[in-house]
Scaffold this motif. Structure first.
Motif, PDB file in Angstrom:
ATOM      1  N   ILE A   1      62.375 -26.613  52.865  1.00 55.34           N
ATOM      2  CA  ILE A   1      61.813 -27.218  51.660  1.00 55.34           C
ATOM      3  C   ILE A   1      60.329 -26.928  51.691  1.00 55.34           C
ATOM      4  O   ILE A   1      59.632 -27.315  52.626  1.00 55.34           O
ATOM      5  N   SER A   2      59.869 -26.221  50.678  1.00 54.33           N
ATOM      6  CA  SER A   2      58.481 -25.781  50.651  1.00 54.33           C
ATOM      7  C   SER A   2      57.771 -26.377  49.448  1.00 54.33           C
ATOM      8  O   SER A   2      58.134 -26.115  48.313  1.00 54.33           O
ATOM      9  N   GLY A   3      56.751 -27.180  49.727  1.00 53.92           N
ATOM     10  CA  GLY A   3      55.989 -27.813  48.654  1.00 53.92           C
ATOM     11  C   GLY A   3      54.811 -26.984  48.187  1.00 53.92           C
ATOM     12  O   GLY A   3      54.207 -27.262  47.166  1.00 53.92           O
ATOM     13  N   GLU A   4      54.475 -25.974  48.922  1.00 50.65           N
ATOM     14  CA  GLU A   4      53.314 -25.145  48.601  1.00 50.65           C
ATOM     15  C   GLU A   4      53.760 -23.702  48.394  1.00 50.65           C
ATOM     16  O   GLU A   4      54.933 -23.387  48.497  1.00 50.65           O
ATOM     17  N   LEU A   5      52.793 -22.831  48.164  1.00 51.78           N
ATOM     18  CA  LEU A   5      53.098 -21.406  48.043  1.00 51.78           C
ATOM     19  C   LEU A   5      53.653 -20.886  49.360  1.00 51.78           C
ATOM     20  O   LEU A   5      53.216 -21.300  50.433  1.00 51.78           O
ATOM     21  N   ALA A   6      54.569 -19.981  49.277  1.00 56.72           N
ATOM     22  CA  ALA A   6      55.138 -19.379  50.474  1.00 56.72           C
ATOM     23  C   ALA A   6      54.067 -18.608  51.230  1.00 56.72           C
ATOM     24  O   ALA A   6      53.173 -18.028  50.635  1.00 56.72           O
TER      25      ALA A   6
ATOM     26  N   HIS B   1      59.153 -16.750  50.992  1.00 55.08           N
ATOM     27  CA  HIS B   1      60.505 -17.266  50.809  1.00 55.08           C
ATOM     28  C   HIS B   1      61.568 -16.174  50.857  1.00 55.08           C
ATOM     29  O   HIS B   1      62.671 -16.406  51.343  1.00 55.08           O
TER      30      HIS B   1
ATOM     31  N   THR C   1      66.050 -21.692  50.603  1.00 59.45           N
ATOM     32  CA  THR C   1      64.717 -22.215  50.376  1.00 59.45           C
ATOM     33  C   THR C   1      64.698 -22.994  49.083  1.00 59.45           C
ATOM     34  O   THR C   1      65.192 -22.524  48.055  1.00 59.45           O
TER      35      THR C   1
ATOM     36  N   GLN D   1      62.049 -25.016  46.556  1.00 59.43           N
ATOM     37  CA  GLN D   1      60.647 -25.258  46.216  1.00 59.43           C
ATOM     38  C   GLN D   1      60.528 -26.714  45.774  1.00 59.43           C
ATOM     39  O   GLN D   1      61.243 -27.159  44.884  1.00 59.43           O
ATOM     40  N   GLY D   2      59.680 -27.468  46.407  1.00 65.99           N
ATOM     41  CA  GLY D   2      59.479 -28.870  46.060  1.00 65.99           C
ATOM     42  C   GLY D   2      59.064 -29.666  47.275  1.00 65.99           C
ATOM     43  O   GLY D   2      58.608 -29.103  48.269  1.00 65.99           O
ATOM     44  N   ARG D   3      59.249 -30.973  47.188  1.00 71.69           N
ATOM     45  CA  ARG D   3      58.874 -31.852  48.299  1.00 71.69           C
ATOM     46  C   ARG D   3      60.052 -32.736  48.660  1.00 71.69           C
ATOM     47  O   ARG D   3      60.744 -33.238  47.805  1.00 71.69           O
TER      48      ARG D   3
END
Length: 121
Positions: free
Chosen positions: A12-17, A105, A115, A117-119
């Motif tokens: 889970i990626s909250g920022e740019l890859a 990603h 992957t 995208q979010g928090r």
């Protein structure tokens, strides 16, 4: 590592890859420093006769203190180096985009990691 060994995994990626190094740190700063170094070298090289066959245009300074209506100019010992900052930034983004597939990603997906995208809450 889990995805490489066959286990299911997700990120889970909250920022740019790519994280700080790719997006705000190492890559952008090194690209900008390279351009700054090139500008400095051009100015330094222009002060001396050089063997490269590269010539430089002396910077011209307007003399408005004469009180005359005509704009008189004098030559300075400095050289004029034109800097196109938007183009410098374009170069930096291009370099970053070459690295992003390995550090982003897409790379995780190619290894079997899902992957999102979010928090996470």
């Amino acid at each position: 590592q889990a995805a490489r060994r066959g286990a299911k995994s997700c990120m889970i990626s909250g920022e740019l890859a790519g994280g700080d190094c790719l997006n705000a740190g190492c890559v952008p700063s090194k690209a900008l420093l390279r351009c700054a170094k090139l500008i400095r070298e051009a100015k330094k090289m222009a002060k001396f006769d050089n063997e490269y066959g590269v010539s430089f245009r002396p910077k011209r300074i307007s003399d408005n203190n004469t009180g005359s209506s005509s704009d008189q100019t004098q030559q300075s010992k400095e050289v004029e180096v034109e800097v196109d900052f938007p183009r410098i930034m374009q170069r930096m983004r291009k370099l970053r985009s070459k690295i992003a597939p390995v550090d982003g990603h897409e790379r995780g997906s190619s290894l079997g990691t899902q992957t999102f995208q979010g928090r996470g809450v």
